[in-house]
Write a protein that holds these residues in place. Structure first.
Motif, PDB file in Angstrom:
ATOM      1  N   LEU A 267       0.828  -1.215   0.000  1.00 53.72           N
ATOM      2  CA  LEU A 267       0.000   0.000   0.000  1.00 53.72           C
ATOM      3  C   LEU A 267       0.858   1.259   0.000  1.00 53.72           C
ATOM      4  N   LYS A 268       1.998   1.206   0.690  1.00 52.64           N
ATOM      5  CA  LYS A 268       2.918   2.359   0.655  1.00 52.64           C
ATOM      6  C   LYS A 268       3.403   2.605  -0.766  1.00 52.64           C
ATOM      7  N   VAL A 269       3.734   1.526  -1.466  1.00 55.72           N
ATOM      8  CA  VAL A 269       4.194   1.658  -2.851  1.00 55.72           C
ATOM      9  C   VAL A 269       3.048   2.120  -3.748  1.00 55.72           C
ATOM     10  N   LEU A 270       1.861   1.547  -3.538  1.00 53.32           N
ATOM     11  CA  LEU A 270       0.712   1.892  -4.374  1.00 53.32           C
ATOM     12  C   LEU A 270       0.366   3.375  -4.267  1.00 53.32           C
ATOM     13  N   ASN A 271       0.581   3.955  -3.100  1.00 55.29           N
ATOM     14  CA  ASN A 271       0.272   5.376  -2.913  1.00 55.29           C
ATOM     15  C   ASN A 271       1.289   6.293  -3.587  1.00 55.29           C
ATOM     16  N   LYS A 272       2.411   5.740  -4.033  1.00 54.38           N
ATOM     17  CA  LYS A 272       3.375   6.530  -4.810  1.00 54.38           C
ATOM     18  C   LYS A 272       3.819   5.741  -6.042  1.00 54.38           C
ATOM     19  N   THR A 273       2.879   4.963  -6.587  1.00 58.24           N
ATOM     20  CA  THR A 273       3.198   4.086  -7.707  1.00 58.24           C
ATOM     21  C   THR A 273       3.803   4.844  -8.881  1.00 58.24           C
ATOM     22  N   ARG A 274       4.719   4.184  -9.567  1.00 58.06           N
ATOM     23  CA  ARG A 274       5.317   4.744 -10.779  1.00 58.06           C
ATOM     24  C   ARG A 274       4.537   4.344 -12.028  1.00 58.06           C
ATOM     25  N   GLU A 283      -7.395   8.194 -11.217  1.00 62.17           N
ATOM     26  CA  GLU A 283      -7.946   9.513 -11.549  1.00 62.17           C
ATOM     27  C   GLU A 283      -9.353   9.369 -12.132  1.00 62.17           C
ATOM     28  N   LEU A 284      -9.531   8.440 -13.068  1.00 65.14           N
ATOM     29  CA  LEU A 284     -10.835   8.236 -13.683  1.00 65.14           C
ATOM     30  C   LEU A 284     -11.857   7.687 -12.691  1.00 65.14           C
ATOM     31  N   ALA A 285     -11.365   6.902 -11.727  1.00 65.73           N
ATOM     32  CA  ALA A 285     -12.262   6.317 -10.730  1.00 65.73           C
ATOM     33  C   ALA A 285     -12.714   7.337  -9.701  1.00 65.73           C
ATOM     34  N   GLY A 286     -12.107   8.527  -9.724  1.00 60.90           N
ATOM     35  CA  GLY A 286     -12.462   9.560  -8.762  1.00 60.90           C
ATOM     36  C   GLY A 286     -11.886   9.322  -7.391  1.00 60.90           C
ATOM     37  N   SER A 287     -10.787   8.583  -7.333  1.00 61.72           N
ATOM     38  CA  SER A 287     -10.168   8.272  -6.046  1.00 61.72           C
ATOM     39  C   SER A 287      -9.570   9.527  -5.430  1.00 61.72           C
ATOM     40  N   LYS A 288      -9.889   9.733  -4.155  1.00 59.93           N
ATOM     41  CA  LYS A 288      -9.350  10.878  -3.430  1.00 59.93           C
ATOM     42  C   LYS A 288      -8.781  10.393  -2.103  1.00 59.93           C
ATOM     43  N   GLY A 289      -7.708  11.012  -1.678  1.00 66.84           N
ATOM     44  CA  GLY A 289      -7.104  10.623  -0.416  1.00 66.84           C
ATOM     45  C   GLY A 289      -6.243   9.388  -0.573  1.00 66.84           C
ATOM     46  N   PRO A 290      -5.731   8.870   0.535  1.00 69.68           N
ATOM     47  CA  PRO A 290      -4.840   7.710   0.478  1.00 69.68           C
ATOM     48  C   PRO A 290      -5.527   6.483  -0.125  1.00 69.68           C
ATOM     49  N   VAL A 291      -4.764   5.708  -0.887  1.00 73.33           N
ATOM     50  CA  VAL A 291      -5.263   4.456  -1.453  1.00 73.33           C
ATOM     51  C   VAL A 291      -5.142   3.381  -0.379  1.00 73.33           C
ATOM     52  N   ASP A 292      -6.250   2.699  -0.064  1.00 74.44           N
ATOM     53  CA  ASP A 292      -6.231   1.638   0.929  1.00 74.44           C
ATOM     54  C   ASP A 292      -6.893   0.397   0.355  1.00 74.44           C
ATOM     55  N   THR A 293      -7.139  -0.603   1.196  1.00 74.07           N
ATOM     56  CA  THR A 293      -7.719  -1.848   0.693  1.00 74.07           C
ATOM     57  C   THR A 293      -9.134  -1.636   0.167  1.00 74.07           C
ATOM     58  N   THR A 294      -9.855  -0.656   0.710  1.00 74.76           N
ATOM     59  CA  THR A 294     -11.188  -0.349   0.194  1.00 74.76           C
ATOM     60  C   THR A 294     -11.098   0.219  -1.220  1.00 74.76           C
ATOM     61  N   THR A 295     -10.113   1.078  -1.458  1.00 78.63           N
ATOM     62  CA  THR A 295      -9.892   1.611  -2.808  1.00 78.63           C
ATOM     63  C   THR A 295      -9.623   0.477  -3.785  1.00 78.63           C
ATOM     64  N   VAL A 564     -13.888   7.696   9.108  1.00 86.37           N
ATOM     65  CA  VAL A 564     -13.806   9.163   9.039  1.00 86.37           C
ATOM     66  C   VAL A 564     -14.503   9.621   7.768  1.00 86.37           C
ATOM     67  N   ASN A 565     -15.391  10.584   7.908  1.00 83.17           N
ATOM     68  CA  ASN A 565     -16.057  11.184   6.758  1.00 83.17           C
ATOM     69  C   ASN A 565     -15.503  12.592   6.558  1.00 83.17           C
ATOM     70  N   GLU A 566     -14.959  12.841   5.363  1.00 77.77           N
ATOM     71  CA  GLU A 566     -14.399  14.158   5.055  1.00 77.77           C
ATOM     72  C   GLU A 566     -15.264  14.829   3.999  1.00 77.77           C
ATOM     73  N   TRP A 567     -15.700  16.053   4.286  1.00 80.23           N
ATOM     74  CA  TRP A 567     -16.556  16.782   3.345  1.00 80.23           C
ATOM     75  C   TRP A 567     -16.319  18.282   3.520  1.00 80.23           C
ATOM     76  N   ASN A 568     -15.949  18.913   2.416  1.00 80.98           N
ATOM     77  CA  ASN A 568     -15.718  20.365   2.432  1.00 80.98           C
ATOM     78  C   ASN A 568     -14.731  20.795   3.519  1.00 80.98           C
ATOM     79  N   GLY A 569     -13.674  19.988   3.665  1.00 81.81           N
ATOM     80  CA  GLY A 569     -12.639  20.326   4.638  1.00 81.81           C
ATOM     81  C   GLY A 569     -12.974  19.977   6.069  1.00 81.81           C
ATOM     82  N   ARG A 570     -14.128  19.397   6.296  1.00 84.02           N
ATOM     83  CA  ARG A 570     -14.543  19.025   7.647  1.00 84.02           C
ATOM     84  C   ARG A 570     -14.376  17.514   7.843  1.00 84.02           C
TER      85      ARG A 570
END
Length: 582
Positions: A267-274, A283-295, A564-570
């Motif tokens: 997962l560490k590598v996936l979050n900075k994959t080459r 990007e097309l999937a709309g992924s935001k934030g850290p990539v985890d097993t749910t992603t 954790v739910n993140e919305w509009n910076g909250r």
């Protein structure tokens, strides 16, 4: 069907006193996972590469495999990587092709050019519908006669394909099998077997996915390349772990022991994959934030699998191998479109299958069959139906007398053993205890196979296995579900098979608000008040069917996960309903 809550017993007082450094909530979660020593707890909370992973050399045939690959590279022979068409087979093929490509580029001949020719690397992925799973005799004949391959390396397949591998040997092509599937009656003894489950195998981790096995071979090849003067830097092989992380989750391997370390580092590598293709896909999937097993489970995996389900898996492999932005964008767009088509088609098939089943009654094994149902989607539909009916399900598509099916099971029941009971009527079959695939030619044979499988289930599936249960880590007050508890939960990641997200329950909650969520009202937003007066808002995905039942002032017990739910910076603590009892 209502679930039976199995709430874990509190940590015994003497044990709690033994581990004063751990907060009670964290100790409870560790205890529930069977961790009983300081050493085991420390290893679980902080996976360490050197301590928790095993060297590839522990595979008893690894030296032979490495030697054979470099012999082929040295002679300029064509090497064909034969993968499976799912995310595991595709990712593992990409691991080996990437490693061998970079090995070729890293070694320099005496005249200053490349010592090995990367153009001598090719791949083959079977078409899911036209060819089915595994290595076929026509395939090896094609690889030898049309591509002049001298060595075939299988990934996530091969262990059950003795006839094809024997044919390859007859034609002068050697085979290395990188697989992890269930042992067949006859092993392909004319191949070099890299497989954790082969009788007598010395490799300790018996739960590697196919990509994990391929990664071990790739790591051994990289080590040998360095010994031969290759310029690949120390630690280079860890850049391949992004694909190991993906496949370990998509193939539902337990995230314990070495797999937990592979996933954590992956997962560490996936979050900075080459990999340009993976970046574009996220990007097309709309992924935001850290990539985890749910992603991985809900965004990456379905898109990689969509290629093989809807058209051909080669598009997914090309995406993972892409080395320029244009190719990466092309294949990512292609997979995005395939995934959207897959979602629509699988929903139609699911509704048709559910309508054909109706009330399952007392049958222990559900078999749903339909003409023209895509072999690429039957497994997805079976997974949904298992959740609906809480018993093993086989979904079968048939056309012109040819039947292709996929099965999914409930915990504790081996669905592959069920299929094996009908082996005499089948063309081929294989899988894991929780998932299987098979094919049958002819309506009469399919009827006989169905009869044999139903009879096996009647004898072997217990009533207890059909009762849905929910493991609850602890009963807590809503007031205790705070940011401090969230910090403890973070330490338990990555979550997945064998390490599910913790589930808590709170009882005696007063309903103070009920609202539908989503355009079709499938989901539920629930506001509850604790006995001590705290009001919490909860989200219940696919709990919309309770909208007509719940009413204000009613008392409920709720099982939930925290996030954790993140919305509009909250940032807010999210309570996700797992189950609810009136």
């Amino acid at each position: 069907m209502s679930q039976v809550w199995q709430v874990a017993d509190p940590v015994p007082a003497p044990a709690a006193a033994q581990f004063p450094a751990y907060p009670p909530a964290l100790l409870q979660l560790l205890w529930n996972r069977g961790l009983r020593t300081q050493e085991a707890m420390d290893a679980y909370l902080a996976p360490d590469w050197n301590r928790d992973t095993f060297p590839p050399s522990l595979f008893r045939n690894m030296d032979a495999a490495v030697s054979r690959v470099f012999d082929a590279l040295s002679k300029g022979d064509m090497i064909a990587v034969h993968g499976d068409y799912d995310a595991d087979g595709v990712s593992g093929s990409a691991v080996l092709l990437t490693a061998m490509r970079d090995i070729c580029r890293s070694l320099v001949s005496p005249n200053g050019g490349a010592a090995y020719d990367e153009k001598k690397l090719t791949f083959y992925l079977p078409h899911r519908e036209k060819e089915g799973y595994g290595v076929a005799i026509p395939t090896v004949e094609t690889l030898v006669r049309e591509r002049n391959a001298k060595l075939m390396i299988t990934v996530d397949c091969g262990i059950s394909n003795k006839p094809a591998i024997d044919r390859a040997k007859e034609l002068g092509m050697d085979t290395i099998v990188c697989d992890h599937h269930t042992m067949p009656a006859e092993l392909p003894e004319r191949a070099i077997l890299i497989h954790p489950l082969v009788p007598g195998e010395t490799y300790p981790n018996k739960h590697l996915c196919g990509t994990g096995v391929a990664f071990k071979l790739a790591s051994a090849l990289i080590h040998e390349a360095r010994k031969r003067g290759g310029t690949l830097p120390d630690g280079y092989e860890k850049w391949l772990l992004d694909l190991v992380a993906i496949a370990t989750v998509t193939d539902v391997m337990p995230l314990v022991g070495e797999n937990r370390a592979l996933e954590a580092y992956g997962l560490k590598v996936l979050n900075k994959t080459r990999r340009l293709g993976l970046k574009k896909l996220l990007e097309l999937a709309g992924s935001k934030g850290p990539v985890d097993t749910t992603t991985i489970g809900f965004q990456i995996g379905p898109r990689l699998n969509a290629a093989g389900r809807m058209e051909h898996a080669s598009g997914a492999l090309e995406l993972l191998l892409a080395e320029d932005d244009l190719a990466a964008a092309h294949f990512a767009n292609h997979l995005q479109e395939a995934n959207e088509a897959r979602q629509e088609a699988s929903e139609r098939m699911y509704q048709a299958a559910k309508a054909s089943i109706g009330d399952a009654g007392d049958q222990k094994l559900i078999i749903a069959a339909g003409e023209g149902w895509s072999p690429g989607l039957v497994g997805l539909v079976a997974s949904k139906l298992v959740n609906d009916y809480r018993r093993p399900v086989l979904v079968v598509g048939h056309e012109n007398g040819h039947h292709v099916g996929s099965g999914r099971s409930v915990p504790g029941y081996d669905i592959t053993a069920t299929v094996r009971a009908a082996a005499e009527h089948m063309d081929k079959f294989g899988g894991h205890p929780q998932a299987c695939g098979f094919s049958v030619t002819g309506a009469d044979k399919f009827a006989l196979a169905s009869q044999a499988m139903r009879a096996y289930a009647e004898l072997n599936l217990t009533a207890e296995q059909m009762v849905p249960t929910l493991a609850v880590d602890a009963e807590i007050a809503l007031e205790d579900a705070d940011w401090a508890l969230l910090e403890h939960l973070e330490k338990l990641q990555p979550f997945g098979e064998g390490n599910r997200p913790p589930v808590f329950c709170a009882r005696g909650l007063l309903v103070s608000g009920v609202d539908p969520v989503g355009a079709d009202g499938k989901h539920l937003r629930l506001a509850v008040r604790s006995p001590r007066g705290k009001i919490v808002r909860m989200i219940g995905f696919r709990f919309g069917h309770l909208l007509g039942t719940l009413r204000l002032g009613q008392t409920v017990d709720v099982a939930f996960e925290l996030g954790v739910n993140e919305w509009n910076g909250r940032r807010d603590i999210q309570f996700k309903i797992t189950d609810l009892k009136l």
